[in-house]
Scaffold this motif. Structure first.
Motif, PDB file in Angstrom:
ATOM      1  N   ALA A 192       0.824  -1.218   0.000  1.00 56.65           N
ATOM      2  CA  ALA A 192       0.000   0.000   0.000  1.00 56.65           C
ATOM      3  C   ALA A 192       0.857   1.267   0.000  1.00 56.65           C
ATOM      4  O   ALA A 192       0.399   2.334  -0.423  1.00 56.65           O
ATOM      5  N   GLU A 193       2.109   1.165   0.476  1.00 57.29           N
ATOM      6  CA  GLU A 193       3.010   2.327   0.463  1.00 57.29           C
ATOM      7  C   GLU A 193       3.316   2.787  -0.957  1.00 57.29           C
ATOM      8  O   GLU A 193       3.690   3.945  -1.180  1.00 57.29           O
ATOM      9  N   PHE A 194       3.157   1.882  -1.929  1.00 54.35           N
ATOM     10  CA  PHE A 194       3.443   2.211  -3.320  1.00 54.35           C
ATOM     11  C   PHE A 194       2.212   2.766  -4.049  1.00 54.35           C
ATOM     12  O   PHE A 194       2.313   3.187  -5.191  1.00 54.35           O
ATOM     13  N   ALA A 195       1.065   2.763  -3.397  1.00 52.42           N
ATOM     14  CA  ALA A 195      -0.187   3.173  -4.052  1.00 52.42           C
ATOM     15  C   ALA A 195      -0.372   4.681  -3.959  1.00 52.42           C
ATOM     16  O   ALA A 195      -1.217   5.191  -3.219  1.00 52.42           O
ATOM     17  N   ASP A 196       0.416   5.429  -4.714  1.00 49.08           N
ATOM     18  CA  ASP A 196       0.333   6.885  -4.669  1.00 49.08           C
ATOM     19  C   ASP A 196      -0.834   7.385  -5.506  1.00 49.08           C
ATOM     20  O   ASP A 196      -1.447   6.643  -6.279  1.00 49.08           O
ATOM     21  N   THR A 197      -1.146   8.655  -5.368  1.00 53.53           N
ATOM     22  CA  THR A 197      -2.272   9.255  -6.087  1.00 53.53           C
ATOM     23  C   THR A 197      -1.838   9.942  -7.376  1.00 53.53           C
ATOM     24  O   THR A 197      -2.663  10.550  -8.055  1.00 53.53           O
ATOM     25  N   THR A 198      -0.562   9.842  -7.722  1.00 55.21           N
ATOM     26  CA  THR A 198      -0.042  10.541  -8.900  1.00 55.21           C
ATOM     27  C   THR A 198      -0.185   9.715 -10.172  1.00 55.21           C
ATOM     28  O   THR A 198      -0.754  10.173 -11.168  1.00 55.21           O
ATOM     29  N   TYR A 199       0.344   8.488 -10.161  1.00 52.64           N
ATOM     30  CA  TYR A 199       0.421   7.685 -11.377  1.00 52.64           C
ATOM     31  C   TYR A 199      -0.474   6.454 -11.287  1.00 52.64           C
ATOM     32  O   TYR A 199      -0.793   5.970 -10.201  1.00 52.64           O
TER      33      TYR A 199
END
Length: 403
Positions: free
Chosen positions: A288-295
């Motif tokens: 979940a740490e990799f689930a950003d809102t950018t890409y």
């Protein structure tokens, strides 16, 4: 930098900033640092990310001359542009809008032609130039067969217009330029099979007729021009997510007569799915740490039977982690290429190693290599380096593999 006649660089989309002033300033800061860290004595090639906004400024004769003067002074040159993202690419919600405006629009056509004219002005004599671009559009914007057919038709007409412009540019300047279509997950063209089918069903049969008419040449000659000036950008991360082996993909493209204009050296995040519910919960928290809102971070899972399951973005995949029967997940997240392991997770670095071995053995595969890791700002803290360190470490790793 030039290694055994290969032009190697990194893509400047790693740097935030959409304006030409911001782009140019980043080059002035980081290129000298990277050259110094690499102890590079020769000319340094630049993989330039040029937004629509930046291109409108750089095409001005005074700004173009200013940039050319800096390139000469700093012993650098531009051989490839990344014109996949048209607009904002950092510190904003990009997601599927990275495809907009897509190849069904005049805006995409005009931006690409403008960028090619700039590249022709910058490109050194004797060096071919390429621009990587979107795989036509985002496939979920065209859910029906009829809508997809219309998208293919519009995109094909615009791509043939680019070929016509590149033929004229070569006649005027002597510079050979190609547009490199970059398949990616959830693009209208996702993999080698879809790209080859598009060439066979649209670009060649439809395009050669209109191009021959526009140029006053034969359809056979027009078909060759299409294959010369429309090639593929082979992004290693994207093909790895689709579980395509580089050797097999290269063979299929060669048999279809499709050239590889550029290889983008990038790695996807990879993880094996454990059976234990507790381990899955633990992995889910870390992932979940990799689930950003950018890409967009599309996920493709492989099953015991050899099938593939696709998830449009990491958050949607995470909701299925507890119940999925997938054995492995590959995530569209351009992790640093010099690392094979990320604690709990791995990367698809092995595909990059294979690609570099293939290119080293057969330099005719491509002339352009570009490292494309642009997610440093949204990576977990324990993977952070300064940008100068990060860029240099990636290029040094590639150089070691090639040498």
């Amino acid at each position: 930098m030039n290694i055994t006649n290969l032009h190697l660089s990194y893509c400047s989309n790693i740097h935030a900033g959409e304006t030409w002033d911001a782009t140019f300033q980043n080059l002035k800061i980081y290129i000298p640092e990277v050259k110094k860290r690499l102890a590079l004595k020769g000319a340094f090639g630049i993989g330039l990310r040029l937004s629509h906004e930046a291109a409108l400024v750089l095409e001005r004769p005074d700004r173009l001359q200013e940039f050319r003067d800096w390139l000469k002074k700093s012993n650098t040159y531009v051989f490839t542009l990344n014109c996949f993202p048209y607009g904002g690419f950092h510190r904003t919600k990009v997601k599927e809008q990275v495809h907009a405006p897509d190849w069904t629009t005049e805006d995409r056509l005009e931006y690409t032609i403008r960028s090619f004219r700039i590249l022709a002005e910058l490109l050194p004599e004797g060096v071919e130039g390429g621009i990587s671009t979107s795989p036509l559009t985002y496939r979920h914007w065209f859910p029906t067969d009829l809508e997809k057919k219309e998208a293919f038709e519009k995109a094909t007409n615009h791509l043939i217009a680019v070929v016509e412009e590149l033929v004229k540019l070569q006649q005027e300047t002597g510079k050979f330029l190609h547009l490199d279509i970059e398949p990616e997950p959830d693009g209208l063209l996702e993999n080698s099979e879809e790209l080859i089918r598009y060439f066979k069903e649209w670009l060649l049969p439809v395009g050669k007729v209109s191009l021959a008419k526009q140029l006053g040449t034969t359809e056979k000659a027009a078909e060759k021009l299409i294959k010369d000036h429309l090639q593929v950008c082979y992004d290693v991360c994207h093909f790895a997510i689709g579980y395509e082996k580089p050797k097999e993909a290269f063979k299929k493209l060669k048999q279809a007569g499709i050239g590889i204009g550029k290889i983008q050296l990038s790695a996807a995040l990879k993880l094996l799915i454990p059976e234990s519910p507790y381990e899955r919960f633990s992995i889910g928290k870390r992932l979940a740490e990799f689930a950003d809102t950018t890409y967009l971070h599309q996920v493709v899972g492989s099953t015991k039977s050899g099938g593939l399951n696709s998830y449009p973005d990491l958050p949607q995949a995470l909701t299925q982690l507890g119940e999925t029967q997938d054995l492995e997940w590959r995530v569209h997240f351009h992790v640093p290429i010099f690392l094979e392991n990320y604690g709990t997770f791995q990367s698809t670095q092995e595909d990059i190693v294979e690609v570099l071995k293939l290119v080293h053995a057969d330099p005719s595969i491509t002339k352009h290599l570009e490292v494309e890791t642009y997610t440093w700002e949204v990576l977990p803290e324990d993977t952070h380096l300064t940008l100068g360190e990060a860029i240099s470490r990636e290029l040094a790793w590639v150089r070691e593999q090639l040498q």
